[in-house]
Enzyme design. Structure first.
Site, PDB file in Angstrom:
ATOM      1  N   ASP A   1      -5.079   4.432   9.705  1.00 15.02           N
ATOM      2  CA  ASP A   1      -4.609   5.758   9.293  1.00 15.02           C
ATOM      3  C   ASP A   1      -5.083   6.888  10.218  1.00 15.02           C
ATOM      4  O   ASP A   1      -6.059   7.578   9.939  1.00 15.02           O
ATOM      5  CB  ASP A   1      -5.041   6.039   7.841  1.00 15.02           C
ATOM      6  CG  ASP A   1      -4.257   7.213   7.269  1.00 15.02           C
ATOM      7  OD1 ASP A   1      -3.508   7.860   8.028  1.00 15.02           O
ATOM      8  OD2 ASP A   1      -4.408   7.475   6.062  1.00 15.02           O
TER       9      ASP A   1
ATOM     10  N   ASP B   1     -10.363  11.401   8.912  1.00 18.55           N
ATOM     11  CA  ASP B   1     -10.096  10.903   7.558  1.00 18.55           C
ATOM     12  C   ASP B   1     -10.777   9.546   7.336  1.00 18.55           C
ATOM     13  O   ASP B   1     -10.174   8.621   6.780  1.00 18.55           O
ATOM     14  CB  ASP B   1      -8.583  10.814   7.316  1.00 18.55           C
ATOM     15  CG  ASP B   1      -8.241  10.846   5.822  1.00 18.55           C
ATOM     16  OD1 ASP B   1      -9.120  11.199   5.004  1.00 18.55           O
ATOM     17  OD2 ASP B   1      -7.098  10.494   5.458  1.00 18.55           O
TER      18      ASP B   1
ATOM     19  N   THR C   1     -10.317  14.272   3.206  1.00 23.38           N
ATOM     20  CA  THR C   1     -10.367  13.948   1.773  1.00 23.38           C
ATOM     21  C   THR C   1     -11.623  14.605   1.197  1.00 23.38           C
ATOM     22  O   THR C   1     -12.706  14.440   1.785  1.00 23.38           O
ATOM     23  CB  THR C   1     -10.392  12.416   1.603  1.00 23.38           C
ATOM     24  OG1 THR C   1      -9.272  11.871   2.306  1.00 23.38           O
ATOM     25  CG2 THR C   1     -10.345  11.997   0.150  1.00 23.38           C
TER      26      THR C   1
ATOM     27  N   LYS D   1     -12.757   7.001   5.486  1.00 25.76           N
ATOM     28  CA  LYS D   1     -13.075   6.709   4.084  1.00 25.76           C
ATOM     29  C   LYS D   1     -12.736   5.240   3.822  1.00 25.76           C
ATOM     30  O   LYS D   1     -11.948   4.642   4.579  1.00 25.76           O
ATOM     31  CB  LYS D   1     -12.305   7.616   3.129  1.00 25.76           C
ATOM     32  CG  LYS D   1     -10.804   7.590   3.311  1.00 25.76           C
ATOM     33  CD  LYS D   1     -10.121   8.517   2.331  1.00 25.76           C
ATOM     34  CE  LYS D   1      -8.610   8.523   2.556  1.00 25.76           C
ATOM     35  NZ  LYS D   1      -7.895   9.389   1.621  1.00 25.76           N
TER      36      LYS D   1
ATOM     37  N   GLY E   1       0.696   5.641   0.813  1.00 24.45           N
ATOM     38  CA  GLY E   1      -0.027   6.823   1.261  1.00 24.45           C
ATOM     39  C   GLY E   1       0.660   8.035   0.690  1.00 24.45           C
ATOM     40  O   GLY E   1       1.516   7.908  -0.188  1.00 24.45           O
TER      41      GLY E   1
ATOM     42  N   GLY F   1       0.830  -1.208   0.000  1.00 26.12           N
ATOM     43  CA  GLY F   1       0.000   0.000   0.000  1.00 26.12           C
ATOM     44  C   GLY F   1       0.860   1.252   0.000  1.00 26.12           C
ATOM     45  O   GLY F   1       2.051   1.199   0.306  1.00 26.12           O
TER      46      GLY F   1
ATOM     47  N   ASN G   1      -9.221   3.854   4.174  1.00 21.06           N
ATOM     48  CA  ASN G   1      -8.608   3.745   5.505  1.00 21.06           C
ATOM     49  C   ASN G   1      -9.310   2.718   6.387  1.00 21.06           C
ATOM     50  O   ASN G   1      -9.075   2.665   7.590  1.00 21.06           O
ATOM     51  CB  ASN G   1      -8.595   5.117   6.189  1.00 21.06           C
ATOM     52  CG  ASN G   1      -7.581   6.041   5.536  1.00 21.06           C
ATOM     53  OD1 ASN G   1      -6.616   5.572   4.921  1.00 21.06           O
ATOM     54  ND2 ASN G   1      -7.786   7.336   5.658  1.00 21.06           N
TER      55      ASN G   1
HETATM   56  P1  ADP Z   1      -1.356   7.278   4.665  1.00 20.85           P
HETATM   57  O1  ADP Z   1      -1.506   7.933   5.997  1.00 20.85           O
HETATM   58  O2  ADP Z   1      -0.098   7.714   4.001  1.00 20.85           O
HETATM   59  O3  ADP Z   1      -2.603   7.362   3.828  1.00 20.85           O
HETATM   60  P2  ADP Z   1      -2.112   4.588   5.445  1.00 20.85           P
HETATM   61  O4  ADP Z   1      -1.880   4.268   6.886  1.00 20.85           O
HETATM   62  O5  ADP Z   1      -3.521   4.899   5.069  1.00 20.85           O
HETATM   63  O6  ADP Z   1      -1.117   5.724   4.974  1.00 20.85           O
HETATM   64  O7  ADP Z   1      -1.592   3.373   4.548  1.00 20.85           O
HETATM   65  C1  ADP Z   1      -1.606   3.458   3.139  1.00 20.85           C
HETATM   66  C2  ADP Z   1      -2.192   2.193   2.543  1.00 20.85           C
HETATM   67  O8  ADP Z   1      -1.391   1.077   2.921  1.00 20.85           O
HETATM   68  C3  ADP Z   1      -3.586   1.843   3.054  1.00 20.85           C
HETATM   69  O9  ADP Z   1      -4.577   2.525   2.352  1.00 20.85           O
HETATM   70  C4  ADP Z   1      -3.604   0.343   2.827  1.00 20.85           C
HETATM   71  O10 ADP Z   1      -3.863   0.035   1.476  1.00 20.85           O
HETATM   72  C5  ADP Z   1      -2.184  -0.071   3.144  1.00 20.85           C
HETATM   73  N1  ADP Z   1      -2.061  -0.475   4.567  1.00 20.85           N
HETATM   74  C6  ADP Z   1      -1.862   0.316   5.616  1.00 20.85           C
HETATM   75  N2  ADP Z   1      -1.802  -0.375   6.761  1.00 20.85           N
HETATM   76  C7  ADP Z   1      -1.976  -1.665   6.437  1.00 20.85           C
HETATM   77  C8  ADP Z   1      -2.033  -2.913   7.184  1.00 20.85           C
HETATM   78  N3  ADP Z   1      -1.908  -2.919   8.506  1.00 20.85           N
HETATM   79  N4  ADP Z   1      -2.248  -4.058   6.509  1.00 20.85           N
HETATM   80  C9  ADP Z   1      -2.387  -4.036   5.157  1.00 20.85           C
HETATM   81  N5  ADP Z   1      -2.344  -2.928   4.403  1.00 20.85           N
HETATM   82  C10 ADP Z   1      -2.155  -1.751   5.032  1.00 20.85           C
HETATM   83 MG    MG Z   2      -4.594   6.505   4.165  1.00 23.92          MG
END
Ligand code: ADP
Ligand code: MG
Length: 390
Positions: free
Chosen positions: A171, A153, A190, A155, A33, A31, A158
């Site tokens: 997130d 946030d 968002t 959505k 971000g 993933g 997340n």
């Molecule tokens: P940001 O704050 O940069 O948006 P996120 O915490 O939302 O970062 O993580 C970005 C993406 O990574 C998520 O939308 C998801 O697809 C993936 N991801 C995050 N945490 C996990 C997890 N614990 N297990 C699997 N995928 C994850």
């Molecule tokens: Mg995110």
């Protein structure tokens, strides 16, 4: 390093992140971000699979101010994640490390990814599935709000799904703990999920600010989106979309909403309320009739217990069908003449004919007159004749 690493995804070097590497083996990217890359990783001793969010804090790519901002907001995120740890519908922060150039956040691995991707694959969800997801989400929001934390946030990107399809909220990058008596003013989140008061506040200095209610607005947007497959407020031009949000203008248009219950539409209309004071709280939303139905419904999309029960029932049904098949008596002219109604197949045929005549089932024992079968002309034929005469 894994094969699928793309440009910009280089793993932090060993020296800078020694502590992390000693304990974990980072694998493929799962993933991304805005300022982070998330990878699957394996605990070197236990072999447990986890997820690591790697946030870059290198001076080469950022100004000193940006660097400080990312650093302090990540430390705040870690603090909040530690506060909410343990809730069944909130992601668990297992470990965190800070090197000179990277911050590592280790989480439980959510193998089935984002609710967003699940929805894209399914297009729309049933009310039953939506109820399970929204109940878990609102319980997580209720818990956050009880600690005065606003997520800001919410959505489908997340909201992550584990092996069993159980959701966990993740997130906490925009999350904040409210100080007593103070409101928020920052424009963050968002676009499609922003509550009207966040937008109004950013345009009007006299606006009193916003609070926890913004999360309930976002829950309303998510609920609508899960059932319709598209968001309630959308316009190609973002300014016009923001105007739709501020006016709270959305529709339950046909045909997507024709088969949806009035109960769920009522819940949406009580969440997507422009006046934040009149909007449902998480607690009130959970008490809405939409959630009072099927109280005991399993919150997981896949339940091993349910699957096992279905399996047992299926096996028993097969055994019953087989033994019935073995017990079948041969159909002879004699048996047929003696008591035709006792033979299941013939009984069905007689009842079927009776249905065609009377338009309803002739029940055994209720003044049933089988002779009637031969005294009447079938109803459908009579209707046909009438049509012919007129
Ligand atoms: P940001 O704050 O940069 O948006 P996120 O915490 O939302 O970062 O993580 C970005 C993406 O990574 C998520 O939308 C998801 O697809 C993936 N991801 C995050 N945490 C996990 C997890 N614990 N297990 C699997 N995928 C994850
Ligand atoms: Mg995110």
């Amino acid at each position: 390093m894994t094969k699928d690493i793309v440009v910009g995804d280089e793993l932090p070097d060993w020296v800078g992140a020694k502590e992390f590497y000693q304990k974990y083996d980072p694998k493929e990217v799962i993933g991304r971000g805005v300022s982070s890359v998330v990878r699957r990783c394996v605990h070197r001793h236990t072999g447990q699979e986890l997820a690591v969010k790697i946030i870059e804090i290198t001076a080469e790519k950022m100004t000193a101010q940006q660097l400080e901002e990312v650093k302090s907001s990540t430390l705040k995120e870690i603090h909040l994640l530690n506060m909410v740890k343990g809730h069944p519908s909130i992601i668990t922060l297992i470990d965190s490390y800070e090197s000179t150039t990277f911050i590592f956040l280790v989480f439980d691995l959510m193998r089935r990814g984002e609710l967003f991707d699940y929805l894209t694959e399914k297009v729309t969800l049933s009310e039953k599935e939506t109820r399970s997801i929204m109940r878990a989400l609102l319980e997580a929001v209720q818990y956050l709000h009880s600690l005065n934390i606003v997520h800001r946030d919410l959505k489908p990107e997340n909201i992550l799904l584990d092996d069993h399809g159980h959701i966990k909220l993740s997130d906490f990058g925009f999350s904040v703990q409210l100080e007593p008596g103070k409101n928020l003013r920052e424009l963050c989140g968002t676009p499609g999920y922003l509550a009207p008061e966040i937008l109004k506040c950013s345009m009007d200095e006299m606006h009193p600010g916003y609070g926890k209610e913004v999360d309930l607005w976002a829950c309303g947007v998510i609920l609508f989106t899960l059932l319709a497959g598209s968001p309630p407020f959308w316009h190609r031009k973002q300014m016009l979309m923001l105007r739709l949000i501020m006016e709270g203008r959305y529709q339950f248009s046909s045909p997507e909403w024709d088969d949806r219950s009035d109960t769920v539409k009522d819940l949406i209309s009580r969440l997507l309320v422009v006046d934040s004071a009149a909007r449902l709280t998480a607690e009130q939303a959970l008490a809405h009739p939409f959630f009072r139905q099927y109280q005991k419904e399993d919150v997981r999309l896949f339940s091993p217990r349910k699957t096992f029960r279905v399996l047992i029932v299926s096996v028993l049904a097969c055994i019953r069908m087989y033994s019935r098949y073995r017990r079948v008596r041969p159909l002879t002219r004699e048996v047929l003449a003696r008591d035709p109604y006792s033979i299941r197949g013939v009984r069905k045929l007689i009842d079927g004919c009776a249905f065609r005549i009377y338009g309803h089932w002739v029940k055994k024992g209720e003044q049933q007159n089988r002779a009637a079968l031969f005294q009447n002309t079938a109803k459908i034929m009579l209707l046909g004749l009438e049509d012919f005469e007129t």
